[in-house]
Design a protein around this motif. Sequence first.
Motif, PDB file in Angstrom:
ATOM      1  N   VAL A 256       0.865  -1.177   0.000  1.00 42.68           N
ATOM      2  CA  VAL A 256       0.000   0.000   0.000  1.00 42.68           C
ATOM      3  C   VAL A 256       0.903   1.229   0.000  1.00 42.68           C
ATOM      4  N   LEU A 257       0.604   2.173  -0.888  1.00 42.54           N
ATOM      5  CA  LEU A 257       1.364   3.417  -1.001  1.00 42.54           C
ATOM      6  C   LEU A 257       0.462   4.569  -0.564  1.00 42.54           C
ATOM      7  N   LEU A 258       0.932   5.359   0.385  1.00 38.88           N
ATOM      8  CA  LEU A 258       0.193   6.513   0.880  1.00 38.88           C
ATOM      9  C   LEU A 258       0.997   7.776   0.571  1.00 38.88           C
ATOM     10  N   HIS A 259       0.353   8.750  -0.033  1.00 37.72           N
ATOM     11  CA  HIS A 259       1.075   9.989  -0.359  1.00 37.72           C
ATOM     12  C   HIS A 259       0.157  11.175  -0.135  1.00 37.72           C
ATOM     13  N   GLY A 260       0.638  12.152   0.628  1.00 38.73           N
ATOM     14  CA  GLY A 260      -0.158  13.334   0.929  1.00 38.73           C
ATOM     15  C   GLY A 260      -0.331  14.242  -0.277  1.00 38.73           C
ATOM     16  N   ARG A 261      -1.525  14.745  -0.459  1.00 37.97           N
ATOM     17  CA  ARG A 261      -1.792  15.644  -1.584  1.00 37.97           C
ATOM     18  C   ARG A 261      -0.940  16.920  -1.501  1.00 37.97           C
ATOM     19  N   GLN A 262      -0.624  17.357  -0.281  1.00 37.45           N
ATOM     20  CA  GLN A 262       0.135  18.596  -0.098  1.00 37.45           C
ATOM     21  C   GLN A 262       1.617  18.342   0.179  1.00 37.45           C
ATOM     22  N   ASP A 263       2.112  17.176  -0.184  1.00 34.98           N
ATOM     23  CA  ASP A 263       3.517  16.854   0.066  1.00 34.98           C
ATOM     24  C   ASP A 263       4.397  17.653  -0.895  1.00 34.98           C
ATOM     25  N   ALA A 264       5.142  18.632  -0.349  1.00 34.84           N
ATOM     26  CA  ALA A 264       6.027  19.461  -1.166  1.00 34.84           C
ATOM     27  C   ALA A 264       7.466  18.994  -1.109  1.00 34.84           C
ATOM     28  N   ILE A 265       7.765  18.008  -0.267  1.00 31.23           N
ATOM     29  CA  ILE A 265       9.133  17.500  -0.137  1.00 31.23           C
ATOM     30  C   ILE A 265       9.375  16.346  -1.091  1.00 31.23           C
ATOM     31  N   ARG A 282      -1.662  -0.774  -4.081  1.00 30.23           N
ATOM     32  CA  ARG A 282      -2.771   0.178  -3.972  1.00 30.23           C
ATOM     33  C   ARG A 282      -2.188   1.533  -3.617  1.00 30.23           C
ATOM     34  N   LEU A 283      -2.491   2.540  -4.425  1.00 30.73           N
ATOM     35  CA  LEU A 283      -2.027   3.903  -4.187  1.00 30.73           C
ATOM     36  C   LEU A 283      -3.182   4.732  -3.658  1.00 30.73           C
ATOM     37  N   GLN A 284      -2.973   5.353  -2.515  1.00 32.55           N
ATOM     38  CA  GLN A 284      -3.999   6.203  -1.904  1.00 32.55           C
ATOM     39  C   GLN A 284      -3.455   7.605  -1.726  1.00 32.55           C
ATOM     40  N   TRP A 285      -4.140   8.566  -2.328  1.00 30.66           N
ATOM     41  CA  TRP A 285      -3.804   9.971  -2.107  1.00 30.66           C
ATOM     42  C   TRP A 285      -4.502  10.426  -0.833  1.00 30.66           C
ATOM     43  N   VAL A 286      -3.741  10.987   0.086  1.00 30.20           N
ATOM     44  CA  VAL A 286      -4.299  11.383   1.380  1.00 30.20           C
ATOM     45  C   VAL A 286      -4.576  12.884   1.353  1.00 30.20           C
ATOM     46  N   GLU A 287      -5.855  13.227   1.418  1.00 36.48           N
ATOM     47  CA  GLU A 287      -6.255  14.630   1.406  1.00 36.48           C
ATOM     48  C   GLU A 287      -5.867  15.297   2.728  1.00 36.48           C
ATOM     49  N   ASN A 288      -5.622  16.597   2.667  1.00 41.68           N
ATOM     50  CA  ASN A 288      -5.294  17.388   3.861  1.00 41.68           C
ATOM     51  C   ASN A 288      -4.070  16.860   4.600  1.00 41.68           C
ATOM     52  N   ALA A 289      -3.105  16.347   3.839  1.00 43.73           N
ATOM     53  CA  ALA A 289      -1.868  15.845   4.434  1.00 43.73           C
ATOM     54  C   ALA A 289      -0.709  16.187   3.527  1.00 43.73           C
ATOM     55  N   GLY A 290       0.437  16.432   4.143  1.00 45.38           N
ATOM     56  CA  GLY A 290       1.653  16.685   3.395  1.00 45.38           C
ATOM     57  C   GLY A 290       2.668  15.588   3.663  1.00 45.38           C
ATOM     58  N   HIS A 291       3.907  15.981   3.949  1.00 46.02           N
ATOM     59  CA  HIS A 291       4.967  15.007   4.181  1.00 46.02           C
ATOM     60  C   HIS A 291       5.046  14.580   5.646  1.00 46.02           C
ATOM     61  N   ASN A 292       4.443  15.344   6.516  1.00 43.77           N
ATOM     62  CA  ASN A 292       4.510  15.077   7.947  1.00 43.77           C
ATOM     63  C   ASN A 292       3.680  13.834   8.298  1.00 43.77           C
ATOM     64  N   PRO A 293       4.303  12.784   8.871  1.00 42.76           N
ATOM     65  CA  PRO A 293       3.523  11.582   9.193  1.00 42.76           C
ATOM     66  C   PRO A 293       2.493  11.815  10.284  1.00 42.76           C
TER      67      PRO A 293
END
Length: 316
Positions: A256-265, A282-293
């Motif tokens: 499973v791949l999780l990536h924040g929509r606001q990830d600028a790093i 499975r790739l999931q775009w995480v809304e309202n999240a950036g690079h910070n876990p």
Amino acid sequence: MATHPTAPPHPWNDGLLDVGDDHTLWFEQCGNPAGMPLLFLHGGPGSGCSPRHRDLFDLTRFRVVLFDQRGCGRSTPRGSLAANTTDHLVADIERLRAHLGVERWLVSGGSWGSTLALAYCARHPEACLGAVLRGIFLARREDIAWFFEGAATQLPAAHAEFAACVPGGGRLAERVVEAVLGADDARALAVVRRWMQWEESLTLGRPAALPQLDAETAARMLDKYRVQAHYLHHDCFLPEGEWRRLAASLGDLPVVLLHGRQDAICRPEGALALHAALPGSRLQWVENAGHNPFDPAMMAALRAACAEMADAPGRT
């Protein structure tokens, strides 16, 4: 869903493991001793684990193993660059698994931890139940160039301050790495503070203040960023295109791949590329999240993805 006993928030086992080459690794186990083993791989390279990382996982369901990679955190000697490569880290993970008597475990890592997880799972798929990767970083030269140069378009003024700390021509990444690895600690620390400021600015999405560090924290940050500079100087000890070969070695391992929509790093392109190389992932775009876990949305997505792995048939 099955109920699980309440797990204490503190480790029930910790220690130092001698892995040779004059390195010892600090590790801890927390959560449910009878739960599914879950290995957490921290980012950086160089960052180390913190007590907050325990909060990323459901401690009632998982036997969570955290450790500080070579030269990081409470592992010794802190900041050591000798015998410190990706291959060494992969071998260390296997030594730790044998030491703890774990047959197979779920592997989770974010940022650099996603790179290391990919390398480990590809080389030891028989030891893995699956992988949950966050903030995908493939350690490609373009990924490193994005952080040091390409992301300037996000925050031009903040980037100009960062670049000004290492004047000169050529790639900014090379100038920063050279300064941090240099023998002049005062000079290296000045660059580290600007590096930290730039990273925080990208995380927040706005210019961050220059960090003020006491002597103890300054020494710790200098060690951390020297380990990171060491890895970046060597392209993270992964040949160009190695990520594709690693992905091809995963076979049918569930990922499973999780990536924040606001990830600028870490750019979303990396997550898309890895997903394309792993058709069964499975790739999931995480809304309202950036690079910070620790963004709430990312924490929720990470916990849900791990639960999904644990609940899947045949994962015991």
